[in-house]
Design an enzyme around this catalytic site. Structure first.
Site, PDB file in Angstrom:
ATOM      1  N   HIS A 270      33.006  36.818  36.389  1.00 34.79           N
ATOM      2  CA  HIS A 270      34.198  37.674  36.371  1.00 34.79           C
ATOM      3  C   HIS A 270      34.244  38.792  37.497  1.00 34.79           C
ATOM      4  O   HIS A 270      35.039  38.904  38.305  1.00 34.79           O
ATOM      5  CB  HIS A 270      34.614  38.107  35.023  1.00 34.79           C
ATOM      6  CG  HIS A 270      35.828  38.916  34.709  1.00 34.79           C
ATOM      7  ND1 HIS A 270      36.989  38.273  34.323  1.00 34.79           N
ATOM      8  CD2 HIS A 270      36.286  40.143  35.098  1.00 34.79           C
ATOM      9  CE1 HIS A 270      38.044  38.846  34.146  1.00 34.79           C
ATOM     10  NE2 HIS A 270      37.512  40.312  34.764  1.00 34.79           N
ATOM     11  N   GLU A 271      33.206  39.546  37.307  1.00 40.07           N
ATOM     12  CA  GLU A 271      33.160  40.880  38.233  1.00 40.07           C
ATOM     13  C   GLU A 271      32.822  40.209  39.501  1.00 40.07           C
ATOM     14  O   GLU A 271      33.412  40.926  40.625  1.00 40.07           O
ATOM     15  CB  GLU A 271      31.953  41.763  37.650  1.00 40.07           C
ATOM     16  CG  GLU A 271      32.167  42.301  36.186  1.00 40.07           C
ATOM     17  CD  GLU A 271      33.622  42.957  35.897  1.00 40.07           C
ATOM     18  OE1 GLU A 271      34.102  43.349  36.785  1.00 40.07           O
ATOM     19  OE2 GLU A 271      34.010  42.860  34.741  1.00 40.07           O
ATOM     20  N   HIS A 274      36.071  39.879  41.231  1.00 41.36           N
ATOM     21  CA  HIS A 274      36.717  40.983  41.621  1.00 41.36           C
ATOM     22  C   HIS A 274      36.002  41.406  42.910  1.00 41.36           C
ATOM     23  O   HIS A 274      36.511  41.921  43.705  1.00 41.36           O
ATOM     24  CB  HIS A 274      36.585  41.892  40.622  1.00 41.36           C
ATOM     25  CG  HIS A 274      37.571  41.727  39.410  1.00 41.36           C
ATOM     26  ND1 HIS A 274      38.962  41.983  39.607  1.00 41.36           N
ATOM     27  CD2 HIS A 274      37.272  42.026  37.995  1.00 41.36           C
ATOM     28  CE1 HIS A 274      39.419  41.745  38.321  1.00 41.36           C
ATOM     29  NE2 HIS A 274      38.526  41.974  37.530  1.00 41.36           N
ATOM     30  N   GLU A 300      43.007  40.196  38.884  1.00 42.03           N
ATOM     31  CA  GLU A 300      42.433  39.623  37.618  1.00 42.03           C
ATOM     32  C   GLU A 300      42.484  37.955  38.165  1.00 42.03           C
ATOM     33  O   GLU A 300      41.524  37.361  37.317  1.00 42.03           O
ATOM     34  CB  GLU A 300      43.440  40.059  36.410  1.00 42.03           C
ATOM     35  CG  GLU A 300      42.816  39.399  35.138  1.00 42.03           C
ATOM     36  CD  GLU A 300      41.448  40.235  34.680  1.00 42.03           C
ATOM     37  OE1 GLU A 300      41.073  41.082  35.554  1.00 42.03           O
ATOM     38  OE2 GLU A 300      40.867  39.582  33.867  1.00 42.03           O
TER      39      GLU A 300
HETATM   40 ZN    ZN Z   1      38.730  42.072  35.068  1.00 38.63          ZN
END
Ligand code: ZN
Length: 505
Positions: A270-271, A274, A300
C-alpha cells in the site's frame, strides 16, 4: 502569461512547499526515531512551520499574482499548459485558505483536539453520550466552515464544500451516483462468500518470523516492484505511512509484528504504491501543483492498485512464494502460492472498518458517507447517530455492532473534523480498479509479467497515464483520459466478483 508575475508566484509557492516538506521530514523523524520526550519541542516546531507556511501561502501578494496570471489569455487558450494548470489549482487552494476566518480555523482545531481526547475516553468506556456534545459542536462549526467556502445552492449541499479539501470537484451527488450501484452487489458478494470462509486457511499469518528476516523480505519486494532506494527510504514505525513532498526523497514507514506477515506485506505494498507515485511525479515541478499528486483519492488509487490488484493476485504469489521461501527458509516450507493467494483474499462479515476485507471495505465507507452527509445537512441529529449507525450497518453489512465502541465510536476522524474525507477511500478503489483494467487491456500479458516478477511495464504505464501529470487535470478527467471511460462502479464490481469466484470456486 506575464512571466514576471508567474515567476514571482512560483517563488512564493516553492517557499511554502519547502516549509511543508521540512515539516514532513520532522514528522517522519517523530514517527520513527525521535525519543519520546522530544514530543513537546517537536509539536512546537511543527506548529511554527505550519504557521509560516500558511502566512507565506495566504500573503496578499499571492492573491494579486494569481489574479494577474488569470488575466492572461493563455488561461483560456491553453488551459492544460503548465502555467495555466498551476494557476488554476492555486486559485482554488488560495480561496480555500483565505475564505475561512482565522478565528474559525483556530476554533475547529481547538475543538478537534478536545473532541479527539473525549472520543478516546468515550470509546474506551463505550459511552457515546460523553462524546455526543463534542460531535454536535464539531458539526455546527463545520457547517459554518462550509458556509464560508460555499457550494452550489441549487444542486449542492454543505458536504460539497468540505469535500473540496479532499477531492476537489466532487459533489455528494456525483459520489452518490457511483456509490449507489455498489450497494446491492457488494452485499450479495458478501452473502455468497462468507459461509465458505472456513474453507480458506491462513497458515502464513500464524507463523512467527524474525523481524530482521521480515525487514529483508519487505525491502526485496519493495525494490522488485520498483521503489527507488536512491530516492527513498523505508523506516520502522508504529503507523504505516508515506511522506512524499519531494520525488527525490520519499519516506515510507512500515510496521512489523512477530506474526501476520500477510498484513505487513499488504500495508507495505500500500505504502509502496503511494511511494511509486511520489517518486514518479515530475521533480522539476517540486512543490507546485504539477509536482503533486492529483488528489487524495487518486493517491489512494495508486496504493490500492499495488496492494489489492497486484499484491493479492494469483500471478503475484506465483512470483512471491519462492522469494518468501528464500527469505524465511524452513519456517514457510509447507506453504503453496495458491494457498497464500486464497488466504490473502478472504472475505468476512465485519463491523470494524480497519479490519475489513476488500469486499466489505466500501460498504463501511458508504455507511459513513450517508451519515456524515445527513449530519451536515441537519437531517440526522448527532444524538441519533448510534441508532442510525446500527440500522445502516444491518442493511449494508448484514451485521449490527455489539456496542458503540465497535460501532459509531470506532473512528477518530469525525472528532477531528474530517468530514468529506472517507469517500476518498472508495473513490480510490474505484479509480484503482478502472486503471488496472485499462492497464490489462493495454498489456494482455500483464499477469504473465507479474508472475515473472517483472513490474516495469505496469509502472511505465502508470507513469504515462498518471504520475507525470501531477495535478494538471481534475481527478475525474485524469482517470477518464487514462482509461477511456468516465468513472463508474463497473470495474471494481467486476474485479471483486472475479476474486470471489476464483477464491470460493
Ligand atoms: Zn493510503
Amino acid at each position: 502569461m506575464s512571466r514576471a508575475a508567474y515567476d514571482e508566484l512560483i517563488r512564493f509557492i516553492t517557499e511554502s512547499s519547502l516549509l511543508a516538506s521540512a515539516a514532513s521530514i520532522l514528522q517522519v523523524d517523530g514517527e520513527t526515531v525521535m525519543p519520546r520526550r522530544g514530543a513537546r519541542r517537536r509539536s512546537q516546531q511543527l506548529a511554527l512551520l505550519a504557521r509560516l507556511r500558511h502566512e507565506t501561502f495566504t500573503h496578499p501578494r499571492v492573491g494579486e499574482l494569481i489574479a494577474e496570471c488569470e488575466a492572461d489569455p493563455l488561461m483560456d487558450r491553453a488551459p492544460q499548459s503548465d502555467p495555466a494548470a498551476n494557476v488554476r489549482v492555486l486559485r482554488r487552494e488560495y480561496d480555500l485558505a483565505t475564505r475561512q476566518p482565522a478565528a474559525l480555523v483556530a476554533e475547529i482545531a481547538r475543538v478537534g483536539g478536545m473532541a479527539a481526547h473525549e472520543w478516546a475516553q468515550a470509546r474506551r468506556e463505550n459511552d457515546f453520550a460523553r462524546f455526543e456534545p463534542w460531535l454536535a459542536q464539531m458539526v455546527a462549526l463545520l457547517r459554518e466552515k462550509a458556509a464560508c467556502i460555499g457550494w452550489d445552492e441549487v444542486r449542492g449541499e454543505p458536504w460539497d464544500a468540505l469535500a473540496v479539501e479532499h477531492e476537489p470537484g466532487m459533489t455528494a451527488r456525483q459520489i452518490e451516483a457511483v456509490f449507489t450501484p455498489l450497494r446491492k452487489p457488494l452485499g450479495e458478494l458478501l452473502d455468497r462468500a462468507e459461509p465458505h470462509r472456513p474453507k480458506i486457511r491462513d497458515r502464513l499469518s500464524a507463523i512467527v518470523l524474525p523481524i530482521e528476516q521480515q525487514d529483508a523480505f519487505t525491502y526485496r519486494v519493495a525494490e522488485a516492484v520498483g521503489f527507488d532506494f536512491t530516492r527513498g527510504r523505508i523506516a520502522r514505525g508504529e503507523h504505516p505511512a508515506c511522506y512524499g513532498w519531494d520525488a527525490n526523497d520519499v519516506r515510507m514507514i512500515t510496521r512489523y509484528r512477530r506474526t501476520m506477515l500477510l498484513d505487513t506485506l499488504s500495508s507495505l505494498l500500500h505504502e509502496v504504491g503511494h511511494g511509486l507515485y511520489d517518486q514518479g511525479l515530475p521533480a522539476r515541478h517540486f512543490g507546485t501543483p504539477l509536482g503533486r499528486g492529483a488528489s487524495l483519492a487518486v493517491h489512494e488509487s495508486q496504493s490500492r492498485l499495488w496492494e489489492c490488484h497486484v499484491g493479492r493476485s494469483r500471478a503475484f504469489w506465483e512470483w512471491c512464494t519462492p522469494v518468501l521461501r528464500e527469505c524465511f527458509g524452513e519456517a514457510v516450507a509447507g506453504l503453496t502460492g495458491e494457498e497464500i493467494f486464497r488466504a490473502a483474499n478472504r472475505v468476512h462479515r465485519d463491523c470494524i472498518r480497519t479490519e475489513a476485507s476488500e469486499v466489505t471495505y466500501d460498504l463501511h465507507i458508504l455507511l459513513r458517507f450517508d451519515l456524515e452527509r445527513a449530519m451536515l445537512s441537519g437531517s440526522l441529529n448527532t444524538s441519533d447517530l448510534p441508532t442510525a449507525w446500527n440500522e445502516r450497518s444491518e442493511t449494508l453489512l448484514g451485521v449490527q455492532p455489539p456496542d458503540d465502541r465497535r460501532g459509531c465510536l470506532q473512528d477518530i476522524h469525525w472528532a477531528e473534523g474530517l468530514f468529506g474525507y472517507f469517500p476518498t477511500y472508495t473513490l480510490g478503489n474505484l479509480y484503482a480498479a478502472q486503471l488496472f483494467a485499462a492497464a490489462r487491456r493495454a498489456m494482455p500479458d500483464l499477469d504473465d509479467s507479474i508472475a515473472r516478477g517483472e513490474f516495469t511495464s505496469l509502472r511505465d504505464w502508470l507513469q504515462k497515464a498518471i504520475y507525470r501529470e501531477g495535478m494538471r487535470y481534475a481527478p475525474g478527467e485524469l482517470i477518464e483520459r487514462a482509461t477511456g471511460a468516465p468513472l463508474s462502479a463497473e470495474a471494481l464490481l467486476a474485479h471483486l466478483q472475479a476474486r470471489v469466484d476464483t477464491v470460493y470456486a
